[in-house]
Design a protein around this motif. Structure first.
Motif, PDB file in Angstrom:
ATOM      1  N   ASP B 212     -21.887  71.699  -5.729  1.00 22.71           N
ATOM      2  CA  ASP B 212     -22.699  71.093  -6.601  1.00 22.71           C
ATOM      3  C   ASP B 212     -22.129  70.644  -7.914  1.00 22.71           C
ATOM      4  N   VAL B 213     -22.946  70.281  -9.107  1.00 22.51           N
ATOM      5  CA  VAL B 213     -22.376  69.987 -10.341  1.00 22.51           C
ATOM      6  C   VAL B 213     -23.301  70.547 -11.198  1.00 22.51           C
ATOM      7  N   ASP B 214     -22.889  70.820 -12.474  1.00 24.77           N
ATOM      8  CA  ASP B 214     -23.794  71.654 -13.363  1.00 24.77           C
ATOM      9  C   ASP B 214     -23.906  70.506 -14.767  1.00 24.77           C
ATOM     10  N   THR B 215     -23.299  69.408 -14.571  1.00 24.41           N
ATOM     11  CA  THR B 215     -23.232  68.594 -15.976  1.00 24.41           C
ATOM     12  C   THR B 215     -23.274  67.185 -15.109  1.00 24.41           C
ATOM     13  N   SER B 216     -24.417  66.429 -15.581  1.00 27.46           N
ATOM     14  CA  SER B 216     -24.759  65.337 -14.968  1.00 27.46           C
ATOM     15  C   SER B 216     -25.461  63.966 -15.936  1.00 27.46           C
ATOM     16  N   MET B 217     -24.999  62.677 -15.475  1.00 29.43           N
ATOM     17  CA  MET B 217     -25.735  61.814 -16.212  1.00 29.43           C
ATOM     18  C   MET B 217     -26.227  60.768 -15.083  1.00 29.43           C
ATOM     19  N   LEU B 218     -27.487  60.104 -15.299  1.00 33.78           N
ATOM     20  CA  LEU B 218     -27.918  59.096 -14.628  1.00 33.78           C
ATOM     21  C   LEU B 218     -28.475  58.063 -15.267  1.00 33.78           C
ATOM     22  N   ILE B 219     -28.205  56.811 -14.461  1.00 35.61           N
ATOM     23  CA  ILE B 219     -28.985  55.674 -14.956  1.00 35.61           C
ATOM     24  C   ILE B 219     -29.850  55.288 -13.901  1.00 35.61           C
ATOM     25  N   LEU B 220     -31.284  55.115 -14.275  1.00 42.50           N
ATOM     26  CA  LEU B 220     -32.369  54.620 -13.221  1.00 42.50           C
ATOM     27  C   LEU B 220     -32.780  53.218 -13.622  1.00 42.50           C
ATOM     28  N   LYS B 221     -32.886  52.431 -12.715  1.00 46.59           N
ATOM     29  CA  LYS B 221     -33.382  51.088 -13.183  1.00 46.59           C
ATOM     30  C   LYS B 221     -34.910  50.847 -12.804  1.00 46.59           C
ATOM     31  N   PHE B 222     -35.691  50.172 -13.574  1.00 53.37           N
ATOM     32  CA  PHE B 222     -37.161  49.806 -13.141  1.00 53.37           C
ATOM     33  C   PHE B 222     -37.212  48.484 -12.801  1.00 53.37           C
ATOM     34  N   ALA B 223     -38.136  48.123 -11.884  1.00 51.94           N
ATOM     35  CA  ALA B 223     -38.171  46.668 -11.649  1.00 51.94           C
ATOM     36  C   ALA B 223     -38.384  45.692 -12.787  1.00 51.94           C
ATOM     37  N   GLY B 225     -36.969  45.937 -15.633  1.00 50.18           N
ATOM     38  CA  GLY B 225     -35.751  45.788 -16.249  1.00 50.18           C
ATOM     39  C   GLY B 225     -35.470  46.952 -17.136  1.00 50.18           C
ATOM     40  N   ALA B 226     -36.359  47.551 -17.339  1.00 53.98           N
ATOM     41  CA  ALA B 226     -36.143  48.947 -18.114  1.00 53.98           C
ATOM     42  C   ALA B 226     -35.104  49.719 -17.489  1.00 53.98           C
ATOM     43  N   LEU B 227     -34.270  50.718 -18.433  1.00 54.07           N
ATOM     44  CA  LEU B 227     -33.423  51.446 -18.073  1.00 54.07           C
ATOM     45  C   LEU B 227     -33.727  52.722 -18.473  1.00 54.07           C
ATOM     46  N   CYS B 228     -33.484  53.785 -17.570  1.00 54.18           N
ATOM     47  CA  CYS B 228     -33.906  55.245 -17.731  1.00 54.18           C
ATOM     48  C   CYS B 228     -32.393  55.928 -17.609  1.00 54.18           C
ATOM     49  N   HIS B 229     -31.876  56.646 -18.903  1.00 54.21           N
ATOM     50  CA  HIS B 229     -30.752  57.714 -18.883  1.00 54.21           C
ATOM     51  C   HIS B 229     -31.411  58.910 -18.582  1.00 54.21           C
ATOM     52  N   ILE B 230     -31.070  59.961 -17.805  1.00 55.27           N
ATOM     53  CA  ILE B 230     -31.226  61.452 -17.974  1.00 55.27           C
ATOM     54  C   ILE B 230     -29.700  61.916 -18.124  1.00 55.27           C
ATOM     55  N   ASN B 231     -29.676  63.301 -19.020  1.00 53.65           N
ATOM     56  CA  ASN B 231     -28.556  63.940 -18.922  1.00 53.65           C
ATOM     57  C   ASN B 231     -28.973  65.542 -18.543  1.00 53.65           C
ATOM     58  N   CYS B 232     -28.359  66.055 -17.760  1.00 42.75           N
ATOM     59  CA  CYS B 232     -28.713  67.427 -17.578  1.00 42.75           C
ATOM     60  C   CYS B 232     -27.594  68.263 -17.755  1.00 42.75           C
ATOM     61  N   SER B 233     -27.528  69.573 -18.229  1.00 45.94           N
ATOM     62  CA  SER B 233     -26.622  70.490 -18.060  1.00 45.94           C
ATOM     63  C   SER B 233     -27.252  72.033 -17.728  1.00 45.94           C
ATOM     64  N   ARG B 234     -26.532  72.564 -17.184  1.00 43.09           N
ATOM     65  CA  ARG B 234     -27.067  74.110 -16.652  1.00 43.09           C
ATOM     66  C   ARG B 234     -26.774  74.981 -17.498  1.00 43.09           C
ATOM     67  N   ARG B 235     -26.059  74.596 -18.773  1.00 40.64           N
ATOM     68  CA  ARG B 235     -25.749  75.444 -19.896  1.00 40.64           C
ATOM     69  C   ARG B 235     -25.705  74.740 -21.223  1.00 40.64           C
ATOM     70  N   ALA B 236     -26.585  75.448 -21.907  1.00 40.33           N
ATOM     71  CA  ALA B 236     -26.694  74.754 -23.777  1.00 40.33           C
ATOM     72  C   ALA B 236     -26.557  76.074 -24.252  1.00 40.33           C
ATOM     73  N   ASP B 237     -25.272  76.254 -25.205  1.00 41.70           N
ATOM     74  CA  ASP B 237     -25.186  77.619 -25.831  1.00 41.70           C
ATOM     75  C   ASP B 237     -26.247  77.761 -27.046  1.00 41.70           C
ATOM     76  N   TYR B 238     -26.998  76.650 -27.552  1.00 42.90           N
ATOM     77  CA  TYR B 238     -27.978  76.831 -28.299  1.00 42.90           C
ATOM     78  C   TYR B 238     -29.489  76.951 -27.828  1.00 42.90           C
ATOM     79  N   GLY B 239     -29.617  77.230 -26.495  1.00 41.48           N
ATOM     80  CA  GLY B 239     -31.032  77.459 -26.375  1.00 41.48           C
ATOM     81  C   GLY B 239     -31.470  76.162 -25.254  1.00 41.48           C
ATOM     82  N   TYR B 240     -32.965  76.171 -24.771  1.00 43.03           N
ATOM     83  CA  TYR B 240     -33.510  75.151 -24.120  1.00 43.03           C
ATOM     84  C   TYR B 240     -33.580  74.023 -24.598  1.00 43.03           C
TER      85      TYR B 240
END
Lengths: 341, 341, 341, 341
Positions: B212-223, B225-240
């Motif tokens: 598995d991964v614990d740190t990720s970035m994604l780009i999603l395309k909408f029809a 033309g709009a673009l969507c970025h998601i970033n996910c981490s399983r850990r953030a020192d500073y909370g949720y």
């Protein structure tokens, strides 16, 4: 020390918008003196020369042969390579606006030639001199946020450039995003190894018809596993929006938006504050003086960290890979090129 | 209206952490009444039943045959499909925690079965009920920020789950990011058509060894033309850390971080404020009651907007595409599946 | 227009800290030129003159007799009255640092003498030129927050001045608070009619032993019924803290603290941002250039709004009433004095 | 522990707005049970009793003679003293809404009577239970900001109460500011010794005609030399505005405004965020449950800190001194009264 002694004599190439900024900064720097201005537009050169108390040079050659201690190249991009070559041959330290050249072969040739010398050559990635960006870089370097895991760069101009400029600019990645290709290397302290780029022309269909995009998102991978996101737009209704976020194993550091004023209004159901600067220049203006100051330290032989020709080259190599990724809709490995030693 | 009349009788499946939350919410809702609790852990069911004044059901069958008006499925993921089927057969409206099932074929079978009925079935994407996220969605829908061009979602948990859980969770995209695959559809009002995912295991190498991964970035395309970025981490020192930004042709809307308190300290060279919530629950707690309330409106036949089984299915289809993209390092087209009518 | 033509020739009195600031601003202003510097400390005058390309005047008389177009008085307070008189007699427009004089009779004599002429005379209440304070004043004047009902001014210096200075400064109200006695008149657009002052020496008992306070709160009443609160401290652990709040019948406008940088760190349970400026000068520095620029417009005969000798006088009259209130622990009516026309 | 055992039986006096809040909180508290409700408006009592599953008491006497463990007095102010007396005689712990009584002699009589017993008696200064205010108090107590030197309290209601209420309320200081007279004692950990008050009727002239003010500023002095500013308005166009600032020898702590949501819009030249709560209740609502919870701990014999009858008395004594100061335009010494032991 008084201003009279030992000031560095500068020649300035380019009397346009950015040339005027550099010229005024040289004129007010206590260790510098503006000796010559050269511009193909003689009238522009003369006006600026009168205003700043400098001489107009009849040709670049007059400058190469003069006693100036350093040159500042702020003329149009297509003149940069020749002027860099000329200055290197004449052994004049160089502050050169970015990019080096839009043609990668010419860029490589300049880099190759510069290998012969150890002149200070600063490429104008002025964002490296922004106090906010410097602040988060320092925090990362000092270990305050642990090991870098994710970086986010937002870069949105208020308005697209003229379509005529878009067409000769090399496109959004070579023209706008390139600043951030440099910035991410400088912040991360490592080079990205792969890039994936997505883009669309949502701001102005004419930009798409010209073969370019105006809205884009990129993911860059570092060898360490860290990831970098960049988003760029050629238009932001609310002003110039440049922000950076460093997410590390021990915390996060953010170089925030910079408001125009610290004024807030409470009215009805809303709290209204000042928005962003109208343009990149209002936001970044102080960085030009600091970049010049750093260059002057370098010319005087002092320790100084600044973006070099190699930095300029690498940012352009990343831009080329991003352009290729956008064209193929595939992630592209970034192959850095090194001059022969 | 007094509480005695016409209250909706609920059966609750699951007396674990999230079951307790739902149970308490049902108990304090003036239009609802908690009649039954079922859990394979009989002791847990009994304790919660005593506390909330409900009966313990000996089996799901007892509930299907009872006079309960609605069921709330908060048991472990592998029981969801069977309970959904049972409730659909028994004609009980359903509030079901996400995900429907980790096996896409079982998900599709449930969706197919549900086509036969028009029972309210709410899938627990509770973030749709967060007042901040609702606020920016409303602004987009009202045209306040023009046409959507870019979306940014940040989703970082304070700590990784237990490795044992990571191994059965389906991975970061199916387990953590799935909330945001739903959210982006709900915010954009359109389905993404392509996804590119990059990831690494930077938080804990054991997560990488588990595939598995614990740190990720994604780009999603909408029809569009709009673009969507998601970033996910399983850990953030500073909370949720959960934030969303919508960038449109006429402005930007941000659903900001939510501080624990509005307290600020000025000390020496720093201004120190409260950081984020310690976990997702503290941040999202109010959304559960609102989701329940919406479900109750739906059960009572009132107009209510909520995440459906089809929404649950689509989020999982996007997650599968993201998993495929991560595996192949290629952008992947998202093929949605529709049940036969 | 080039810098060569029609520049205003300035003489500068005072080559100390604030004199240097003014001198450099004159030197870089495109419509101004620094012709002479005078300081009783001849060496200081000479050094600054070399640096800025000016001449040293042997005496004030040399300046009165010269062709300078304007004078800037930044010498020590006890010299202001004589230099003002000299400049008025010599018909030179005057930019004079505050206060006019600590002795009210001398102040009145200068004001009386200035009645004979219509020379531009600007008294250096530089906060009137702060863009944040200007922003809230403009909002009030434009009716954006309705009719003024309450004003709050916070004014805290990072560190107390030297005790030797405290003893000759005239005390906290005449030395520190006086800026805000001017500011409240300028913001409200009306004169306060009564003042009540409370104070203590909490920062340093020696200040109390010297007969002064270092921590104070005041309430001032306007004829309109509006109320104004000022709080002053001679020490703030966290830097220079100056804030203003205008509360009106239709809303509130705040001139907020100004951070040093827009950098934020998220670490553990805290969000940490940059604090305030280390001192008043770092915060107020841009106002000096703007004040000079406004004075230059006035000298050139253009419309310009600036603090006058009468404004300087009134601020001092309010300070005297505040001192009296502190002494008697009674609210004190403010009796303004007007020169004979 | 299950809810069935050992729950504290409550009787509630008052079924109006605030009575309903308290009733619902008692009903949902796992250690409490609402047994009786009494209201002179029998219909209101019955409706609330049905809703919350309680009995209606025919008279206060029925409650004094019952087995209830505690009483909550939320009826109109003029009934407080008699009910307090009744509950003290019946040995029932008391949670009583503020104020004790508008007549100081009756207040003193109640306080005197309560001396005979050590029953927990909590006076409803609910702001003591606000997590933001608690946060800055804790910081002061822990020495994080050094010794207190200045305190600032802003207290502005969105709208004035009905004129009919204003006339019987005892005036702004006894009705609105009294919360903050309690708060400043609680925050500072010491009693103010003198007060100066200024006020005007700027919001509504009819308030002035009724002999009251709607806009006021006060300065209170502590024996330690620390100073406290309060400003109060009966109207704020932008919602309920309550803020507190503690300035100490080593830093500053601020209990900030609390926004309704964390949503921000960037549009054109502005950044627009959510404003304040529409009223004090939306802002302070969570404090009622916490106050109740603290009271329950006290009834159960646990250590609990809460506002006592003496605190209620002292806040009213300060209010009387403030009223006197406003009347005479003189600072007034505050003479506290102590019951005979």
């Amino acid at each position: 020390m008084t201003k009279e002694k030992a000031r560095i004599k500068f020649a300035l190439f380019g009397a346009g918008f950015i040339g005027k900024i550099h010229g005024a900064n040289i004129a007010r720097h206590s260790q510098a003196e503006l000796a010559y201005i050269y511009d193909v537009n003689t009238e522009a050169a003369e006006q600026l020369a009168v205003q700043l108390g400098a001489k107009v040079a009849a040709s670049p050659g007059e400058i190469w042969g003069s006693n100036v201690d350093a040159v500042l190249i702020a003329s149009s991009t297509n003149t940069h390579a020749d002027l860099l070559n000329g200055a290197i041959d004449a052994c004049k330290p160089i502050y050169c606006e970015k990019p080096i050249d839009l043609d990668m072969n010419r860029v490589k040739a300049v880099v190759q030639q510069a290998q012969k010398t150890d002149l200070p050559i600063l490429v104008g990635f002025s964002r490296r001199f922004d106090s906010n960006h410097l602040g988060i870089r320092e925090a990362l370097q000092n270990g305050e946020i642990g090991k870098l895991e994710m970086m986010h760069i937002t870069a949105r101009d208020p308005k697209p450039p003229l379509l005529s400029y878009v067409k000769v600019s090399g496109g959004q990645f070579r023209d706008q995003t390139i600043h951030f290709f440099d910035m991410l290397r400088w912040l991360a302290g490592e080079d990205p190894v792969e890039v994936y780029a997505a883009g669309a022309s949502l701001v102005d269909p004419a930009i798409g018809e010209a073969g370019d995009v105006d809205t884009s998102m990129l993911i860059l991978k570092f060898a360490s596993g860290a990831l970098c996101h960049i988003n760029c737009s050629r238009r932001a209704d609310y002003g110039y929006d440049e922000r950076v976020e460093l997410f590390g194993s021990k915390g996060m550091a953010i170089s925030r938006r910079k408001p125009r004023r610290e004024v807030t209004f409470y009215k009805g159901v809303s709290v209204v504050s000042d928005g962003l600067h109208p343009g990149w220049f209002e936001r970044m203006e102080p960085t030009f003086y600091r970049a010049l100051d750093t260059f002057i330290q370098a010319v005087e032989g002092k320790n100084a960290e600044y973006p070099t020709l190699i930095d300029g080259l690498k940012a352009q190599i990343i831009a080329e890979a991003a352009v290729e990724s956008l064209r193929t809709n595939q992630p592209v490995k970034i192959n850095y090129w090194s001059p022969e030693q």
